[in-house]
Write an enzyme that holds these catalytic residues in place. Structure first.
Site, short mmCIF file in Angstrom:
data_model
loop_
_atom_site.label_atom_id
_atom_site.label_comp_id
_atom_site.label_asym_id
_atom_site.label_seq_id
_atom_site.Cartn_x
_atom_site.Cartn_y
_atom_site.Cartn_z
N GLU A 1 41.38 65.14 23.42
CA GLU A 1 40.44 65.23 24.53
C GLU A 1 39.23 64.37 24.17
O GLU A 1 38.75 64.42 23.03
CB GLU A 1 40.01 66.70 24.65
CG GLU A 1 38.82 66.96 25.53
CD GLU A 1 38.25 68.36 25.36
OE1 GLU A 1 37.37 68.73 26.12
OE2 GLU A 1 38.69 69.09 24.44
N ASP B 1 35.67 70.27 5.92
CA ASP B 1 35.03 68.96 5.66
C ASP B 1 33.78 68.85 6.53
O ASP B 1 33.58 67.88 7.26
CB ASP B 1 36.01 67.83 5.97
CG ASP B 1 35.53 66.47 5.44
OD1 ASP B 1 34.54 66.44 4.68
OD2 ASP B 1 36.14 65.45 5.80
#
Ligand code: ADP
Length: 293
Positions: free
Chosen positions: A94, A197
């Site tokens: 998206e 992360d």
């Protein structure tokens, strides 16, 4: 057929609506991949592209985004599909319209991260391996967080560093730390769903100010590992941490464990980029060994 036509055909098939985009808009790469936006004027998709051999990395990223989305705690880009041809592989996402954080955005992001961390697993790890930057990240399940961290985080990066020629003092300190760091983990962490992360480059704010996290290295682990990474390169807005503590206060001893958890990322940077990260890792290990006494 160009790679863009292949990708557009895949989008058309998956969405049940033919997709004929204009020329791809090159967006300049992130750290690892190149990225383009495909748009037909109505629908837009964000596509990350790499060599065909990196398809596995994109599949792990897709699975990680799906795992984060299932928690319904913080927005992530919807992962639409992974594909490849002989030369290239890609991940279709998206396309998020990013804007600026609003007045309450950072606090909201902190609260949402705490909510994400409330999603837990019965053990530490994940059902598949993934990558951290371009480095492999093993996620074999372990009942003990200490053993998970020893084998699959600290030990793994130290072995990789030795393989990359970083021997001598770094490995001496690493060996000492590996056998003794368990006394630093003097709390009983849950196996929380982690982004994995979470540096400043992997969080953004949609045009309505809603926080969005992306580019994850998902696994289930001590939530402090996610928070530590937010602090590694300068730290997030103070309101972010206030929001997090409202959602889930921190345990005593976090400040020391933060160094232990960030050592993983600094060793990963050493393995990826070399340079001054070796001295930084050694300094962190000395400080941790001094804490152990
Ligand atoms: P890499 O895997 O190469 O490090 P990232 O996933 O970090 O790439 O993305 C690089 C940049 O692209 C991000 O900093 C962000 O600005 C933008 N970006 C990432 N995902 C999307 C998305 N789904 N929609 C729009 N922009 C995105």
């Amino acid at each position: 057929m160009s790679v863009w036509q292949t990708i557009a055909a895949q989008i058309g098939e998956l969405t049940g609506e033919p997709f004929a985009p204009a020329a791809p808009q090159t967006l300049g790469g992130g750290c690892i991949n190149s990225a383009v936006r495909l748009s037909d004027g109505q629908r837009r998709f964000f596509v990350k592209v790499n060599a065909a051999a990196r398809r596995d990395m994109f599949e792990a990223e897709r699975d990680g985004l799906d795992e984060l989305a299932r928690a319904e705690a913080i927005r992530v880009p919807l992962a639409i599909a992974v594909g490849s041809d002989r030369a290239q592989s890609w991940l279709i996402l998206e396309d998020i319209a990013f804007g600026r954080p609003g007045p309450g955005s950072a606090r909201r992001a902190g609260r949402a991260l705490a909510a994400l961390h409330r999603r837990t697993a019965p053990a530490f790890g994940w059902h598949r391996d993934n990558t951290i930057g371009a480095t492999a990240q093993p996620n074999d399940w372990a009942d003990s967080w200490v053993e998970f961290w020893r084998a699959h985080r600290l030990g793994f990066q130290l072995r990789l560093a030795a393989h990359n020629g970083h021997r001598g003092r770094l490995q001496d300190l690493g060996e000492r730390l590996l056998t003794r760091f368990d006394s630093l983990i003097d709390h009983a962490p849950c196996a929380s769903l982690l982004h994995g992360d979470l540096w400043g480059g992997n969080i953004g704010y949609a045009t309505d100010g809603e926080p969005v996290i992306f580019d994850p290295a998902v696994y289930y682990g001590d939530r402090e590992a996610d928070l530590a990474m937010t602090e590694l390169f300068g730290g997030f807005d103070g309101a972010f941490y206030a929001g997090y503590r409202e959602g889930w206060p921190l345990d005593a001893g976090y400040a020391v464990r933060r160094t232990l958890y960030n050592l993983y990322h600094v060793l990963n940077h050493l393995n990826l980029f070399g340079g001054g990260y070796g001295a930084q890792a050694e300094d962190m290990m000395r400080r941790l060994l001094a804490e152990i006494g």
